[in-house]
Design an enzyme around this catalytic site. Structure first.
Site, mmCIF file in Angstrom:
data_model
loop_
_atom_site.group_PDB
_atom_site.id
_atom_site.type_symbol
_atom_site.label_atom_id
_atom_site.label_comp_id
_atom_site.label_asym_id
_atom_site.label_seq_id
_atom_site.Cartn_x
_atom_site.Cartn_y
_atom_site.Cartn_z
ATOM 1 N N CYS A 11 13.871 109.071 -16.149
ATOM 2 C CA CYS A 11 13.567 110.353 -15.492
ATOM 3 C C CYS A 11 13.324 110.119 -14.013
ATOM 4 O O CYS A 11 12.391 109.395 -13.631
ATOM 5 C CB CYS A 11 12.345 110.986 -16.157
ATOM 6 N N CYS A 14 9.913 111.413 -12.848
ATOM 7 C CA CYS A 14 8.831 110.537 -13.316
ATOM 8 C C CYS A 14 8.778 109.270 -12.464
ATOM 9 O O CYS A 14 7.695 108.771 -12.143
ATOM 10 C CB CYS A 14 9.035 110.168 -14.779
ATOM 11 N N ASP A 399 41.288 103.261 16.563
ATOM 12 C CA ASP A 399 41.780 102.297 17.537
ATOM 13 C C ASP A 399 43.263 102.084 17.215
ATOM 14 O O ASP A 399 43.683 102.281 16.075
ATOM 15 C CB ASP A 399 40.994 101.000 17.395
#
Length: 704
Positions: A11, A14, A399
């Protein structure tokens, strides 16, 4: 810092709450729980028993400790993840609960006594006892998270005789928790598989004797033997042997690369056939693969702006829902003469809607999946924040040299006035030069079967070229400044034509006439045009080239690859200024080689380097293309845009389903099982949608 492997961490909300509690312990400041990779980082001096107590309150435990930052990623054979055993146990309990629940429904229709009630309670306890235990502990601490809310809701439901609905909610909540854990576990396993590419052992050759050693004991200069099918232990150079090597672990390229003596090899790549002896030039911890794996592992835990917003939102969301729940219970009965029992039931249902798990889960699975999928393609994204940023880019500046072009000159056009002397003189003068332009000339001249004459005298003329005396006559190979006689009209016109077409000129002449002209250019990569087209299709609006070359050369390249803009004659500081200017009108990524373009890469919103595993490329940019071409850049953009779309969709679903559930309280239609289904439905959808990133579209890779 001490690093620990966790299990049972399913979780996200949690995990955040446990991290906050650990940080309140003595010496706990700065401790982190890495939810995405299921790891805990603690400072020295933290009371480990207190930490374990905090973790156990939410069902998480420590299974492994690793103090060494140089530990080989994914190589500890004792690092077993027992989360599958926990999942199997949860599946069995849910199965038992479901059977008892269905039996209780049948018994409830046949008997009107305490038996079905006991069966409902047993079914609820079988699937929900971990939640009840954690929720009860939290109630005493006045800590209100999802476990607390569920415990209150279930106690309330049973207290008003809603046995069937309360049990169904307990079972559905258990299913929801299981699915949430399985979804994150799937994403973690994808990342762990990626980290297992590191080799474990090497065959060290010392005094003509072979012995097997752990790769983290290898030192610079050691000689190792790599047999067919084995992984090369660290970066090095082929000392003996010849073979093809699979470099997919580094570059994402499936095609093998031929390796001979004195050629570089990367640690983690696989020797396909034959036997190679390799001289190690980097300890494993400093190798390209180790750096890549370390960066990929760290990248999982960088919080994107979206994730930071979700975490801040979650802190306030649950308390607000609790207040709404109390208001639902009290306001209708007190002010509108509503039924206390009905509105108490509605308030309990609102409590369940207060679970923020689906919201918290809306981003991390998508981010981990996106980083892992890019890494498998040889695209190193250094963090979720950069993955999110890439999906928002509308301008990419390139570039020119080594990026859109191959980075080495070649002869594309010639004008010959004296064929016999032209090739002979050019080859005789340039054959001993190491200058890139001289090599380009020799590459062209060597296509013809001619002999060369050793110059009697040779001199370099600064800013002009080279002069030489061959068989008593003076010749020059150089630019226009090397010519000190009047040119015929035809020659002048040809010179101007080549210059206007963007070529660098090499003029071969004697003291009186021009023998011929070489028109030299930097060869455009074959795939560049297709890549630019794909980027535009992927949603990149502007593709811009920034180069120090003169305007005609820049114009030629820009037209050939279909760029939207180009800017020529730029010094490094002018490239930085141009990037700053471009960022004023949108999000800009700069693509370069990671060395010369470092200032521009750092200035852009996103720096992208290409370098086939070079240290400078890995260290300079936010995203590294581990190949020596741009072929997989469009894939990276598509993946990033998909991740961003999925996160937005996940948030909309998570919040939308909860909003619908809350609106059902107005007509009094919200039930406990509808409330839990709204959260479970969001969790299932968020998880499944996020995991589609891993399967995604088939890679569209254009290779040189």
């Amino acid at each position: 810092m001490n690093k620990y492997k966790l299990q049972g961490l399913s979780c996200g909300n949690c995990a955040r709450e446990m991290e906050e509690e650990i940080n309140k312990l003595e010496n706990g400041e700065g401790s982190r729980i890495l939810y995405n990779s299921s790891k805990l980082i603690l400072k020295d001096g933290v009371d480990l028993q207190k930490v374990e107590k905090i973790l156990s309150s939410d069902g998480a435990t420590i299974v492994k400790k690793s103090n060494s930052e140089s530990t080989v990623h994914g190589n500890d054979e004792h690092d077993h993840d027992h989360s599958h055993a926990n999942n199997d146990r949860m599946k069995i309990l849910l199965g038992i609960s479901t059977v008892i629940f269905l039996a209780a429904i049948y018994v409830d229709t046949q008997l009107d006594n305490i038996v079905p009630v006991i069966m409902y309670l047993v079914a609820a306890a079988s699937s929900g006892y971990p939640t009840f235990i954690k929720g009860a502990k939290n109630l005493f601490k006045l800590k209100f998270n999802i476990d607390t809310l569920m415990t209150i809701a279930l106690i309330g439901a049973f207290s008003i005789g809603e046995w069937k609905e309360g049990t169904l909610v307990a079972i559905l909540f258990g299913v929801n928790e299981l699915l949430e854990g399985l979804g994150m576990e799937k994403a973690r396993k994808s990342m762990e598989e990626l980290l297992k590419v590191a080799p474990k052992e090497a065959i060290l050759i010392e005094n003509d004797q072979e012995r097997v050693v752990p790769i983290d004991t290898l030192k610079e200069g050691d000689l190792v033997l790599v047999k067919s099918g084995q992984k090369i232990p660290s970066d090095g150079v082929v000392s003996a042997g010849k073979s093809s090597v699979n470099e997919a672990a580094i570059t994402g390229e499936a095609m093998p690369v031929e390796k001979e003596i004195d050629e570089k090899v990367f640690g983690g790549s696989i020797n396909n056939e034959g036997v190679l002896k390799i001289r190690i030039n980097k300890e494993y911890k400093d190798s390209s693969l180790a750096k890549i794996l370390h960066l990929v592992e760290e990248a999982q835990e960088t919080k994107t702006p979206t994730e930071q917003f979700i975490n801040r939102f979650a802190r306030y969301y649950t308390p607000i829902i609790m207040v709404v729940s109390v208001l639902v219970m009290l306001v209708p009965p007190l002010l509108f003469d509503g039924d206390w029992g009905s509105w108490f039931y509605q308030g309990l249902a609102v409590l369940i809607v207060g679970c923020p798990c689906a919201l918290i889960l809306s981003s991390p699975i998508a981010i981990v999946s996106g980083i892992a999928r890019n890494a498998k393609n040889g695209i190193l994204v250094k963090g979720g924040v950069f993955l999110e940023q890439l999906g928002k880019i509308d301008t990419i500046a390139f570039d020119k040299t080594g990026t859109l072009t191959k980075g080495h000159p070649y002869v594309e056009k010639m004008v010959v006035y004296d064929e016999e002397s032209f090739y002979h003189i050019a080859g005789s003068i340039e054959k001993s030069s190491s200058h890139p332009i001289a090599k380009a000339v020799m590459e062209k001249v060597s296509e013809r079967d001619i002999s060369y004459t050793e110059p009697e005298e040779i001199n370099t003329i600064s800013g002009q070229g080279v002069s030489a005396v061959i068989k008593g006559n003076e010749y020059k190979v150089g630019n226009e400044k090397s010519i000190n006689f009047i040119l015929p009209t035809e020659v002048s016109e040809n010179i101007n034509t080549l210059k206007n077409e963007g070529y660098t000129l090499v003029i071969v002449s004697d003291t009186e006439k021009v023998l011929g002209l070489f028109g030299i250019t930097d060869e455009i990569r074959q795939e560049s045009k297709g890549i630019i087209g794909e980027l535009h299709l992927a949603g990149v609006k502007n593709t811009v080239m920034l180069t120090g070359d003169h305007s005609k050369t820049a114009e030629k390249v820009a037209n050939q690859v279909d760029l939207t803009e180009y800017y020529a004659g730029l010094l490094p500081d002018e490239k930085v200024s141009k990037v700053k200017e471009l960022t004023k009108s949108g999000k800009v990524a700069m693509v370069g080689d990671g060395i010369n373009d470092a200032p521009a890469l750092a200035t852009a919103d996103l720096g992208i380097a290409m370098g086939k595993g070079t240290d400078s490329a890995i260290e300079t940019a936010d995203i590294v293309l581990m190949q020596d071409h741009l072929g997989k850049l469009p894939t990276a953009v598509r993946i990033s845009k998909k991740v961003n779309k999925i996160i937005k969709l996940n948030l909309s679903l998570a919040l939308g389903l909860k909003l619908i559930a809350l609106l059902l309280t107005i007509p009094g239609l919200l039930t406990l099982w509808v409330a839990i289904l709204s959260d479970m439905g969001a969790t299932i959808l968020v998880t499944l949608i996020s995991l589609t990133i891993m399967i995604g579209e088939k890679n569209k890779t254009i290779e040189s």
